[in-house]
Scaffold this active site. Structure first.
Site, PDB file in Angstrom:
ATOM      1  CE  LYS A 195     -43.460   7.582 -41.735  1.00  0.00           C
ATOM      2  NZ  LYS A 195     -44.834   7.116 -41.553  1.00  0.00           N
ATOM      3  NE  ARG A 205     -46.712  13.481 -38.198  1.00  0.00           N
ATOM      4  CZ  ARG A 205     -45.571  13.516 -37.525  1.00  0.00           C
ATOM      5  NH1 ARG A 205     -45.339  14.484 -36.646  1.00  0.00           N
ATOM      6  NH2 ARG A 205     -44.657  12.577 -37.718  1.00  0.00           N
ATOM      7  CE  LYS A 217     -46.372   9.739 -35.797  1.00  0.00           C
ATOM      8  NZ  LYS A 217     -47.144   9.290 -36.989  1.00  0.00           N
ATOM      9  CE  LYS A 248     -44.013   9.342 -45.268  1.00  0.00           C
ATOM     10  NZ  LYS A 248     -45.130   8.681 -44.669  1.00  0.00           N
ATOM     11  CB  SER A 274     -47.708  16.379 -46.856  1.00  0.00           C
ATOM     12  OG  SER A 274     -47.016  16.195 -45.634  1.00  0.00           O
ATOM     13  CE1 TYR A 313     -50.495  13.382 -50.445  1.00  0.00           C
ATOM     14  CE2 TYR A 313     -48.167  13.955 -50.202  1.00  0.00           C
ATOM     15  CZ  TYR A 313     -49.294  13.306 -49.742  1.00  0.00           C
ATOM     16  OH  TYR A 313     -49.230  12.569 -48.587  1.00  0.00           O
TER      17      TYR A 313
END
Ligand code: PBG
Length: 324
Positions: A195, A205, A217, A248, A274, A313
């Site tokens: 990730k 987010r 992060k 990801k 997203s 999605y």
């Protein structure tokens, strides 16, 4: 000319016969955003067509998806600021709406495969996946204990797969032990193996209102410049007992998907995140791209790179196109 590759492209029948990769609705997992309360349906501004749903609406959504052949779902909670604290206490409170909803979903649709998210960020006032100390460090081993509580509470709702998205070291083994010690040896782990610290999570987010309050992060998510490091993460997850390895984001990381596919025998999942959804939707809305074709082509590229499972999605739209 002895060799004319175009001969194998000359008709639909031949093109179909030599087609190497095919998308199937069986490969899709649909991420869903759960709201507290009743009869709520709020669109995510940066993800047109994606809604945050309260449980009643989510049950209806799952039912619609099952009819389309989508049988796997990854449910994320949208947590109100008033429920957040530094140690994500609500993540393992059995009376919290997320855990109660998971129980309801599994009760109503036992045939559906439900994955849950294991990370602190949706419940954390810091917006980080782990505990943040006074100097801003993300504490690894202390975080594992909270992830353990979260995992056990989620497993007790009857869900099928836990999805640790936190990137703490050693969490797959830690969570596997927690599950096994409590009689949940059949609960699977889909590890977010590689990730990356990516800009493509922005709309997610927004959806969860979970952006980090300070810092980024990068001390736990991977550097987008690194490929070989994904092997280290893959080896650890395999040794630690993961059932699936996930990459990801997906589209900008097809080489990582391919690398894991070539080096590991566990099934590979790709998270079509997203921002990848938002890019295609925005361009399609402007009339700059054919949205359906761009969607199918990018999903296909993830399968071709070696992902068996695609979290996307687009699952509903793609399922409808695959049916027609
Ligand atoms: C956080 C988490 C993120 C996503 C899934 N779980 C965002 C992040 O790491 O900041 C992103 C999914 C998406 O962008 O679709 N644990």
């Amino acid at each position: 000319m002895l060799r004319r590759p175009r001969r194998n492209r000359k008709s639909t029948v031949i093109r179909d016969m030599v087609e190497e990769t095919r998308l199937s609705v069986n490969d899709f997992m649909l991420p869903l955003f759960l709201l507290e309360g009743n009869s709520k349906k709020v669109e995510v501004d940066s993800m047109p067509g994606v809604y945050r749903l309260s449980l009643d609406n989510m049950l209806r959504e799952v039912e619609t998806c099952l009819k389309l052949g989508i049988r796997a779902f990854d449910v994320f909670p949208v947590v109100d600021e008033k429920h957040k604290d530094k140690i994500a206490t609500q993540s393992y409170n059995h009376d919290f709406f997320y855990l109660k909803a998971l129980t309801e979903i599994k009760k109503e649709f036992p045939e559906a495969c439900i994955m849950t998210d294991v990370a602190m960020d949706p419940y954390s006032t810091d917006g980080h996946d782990g505990i943040v100390d006074d100097e801003g460090n993300i504490l690894n081993d202390e975080t594992l204990e909270i992830l353990g509580e979260m995992t056990l509470s989620q497993a007790q709702t009857g869900i099928d797969i836990i999805g640790p998205s936190d990137m703490m070291d050693g969490r797959v083994e830690y969570l596997r032990d927690v599950l096994d010690e409590n009689g949940f040896e059949n609960t699977s782990i889909m590890s977010y193996t590689a990730k990356y610290a990516s800009a493509f999570y922005g709309p997610f987010r927004d959806a969860l209102d979970s952006a980090p309050k300070s810092g980024d992060k990068k001390t736990y998510q991977m550097n987008p410049a690194n490929l070989r490091e994904a092997i280290i993460e893959g080896e650890l997850d395999e040794e630690e007992g993961a059932d699936f390895l996930m990459v990801k984001p997906a589209l900008a990381y097809l080489d990582v998907i391919k690398l894991l596919r070539d080096n590991f025998d566990l099934p590979i999942a790709a998270y079509n995140v997203s921002g990848e959804y938002a890019m295609i939707k925005a361009a399609a809305q402007k009339g700059w791209l054919d949205g359906d074709k761009a969607m199918m082509e990018s999903l296909l590229s993830m399968r071709r790179a070696g992902a068996k499972i695609i979290l996307t999605y687009f699952a509903k739209e793609a399922a409808i196109l695959l049916k027609s």
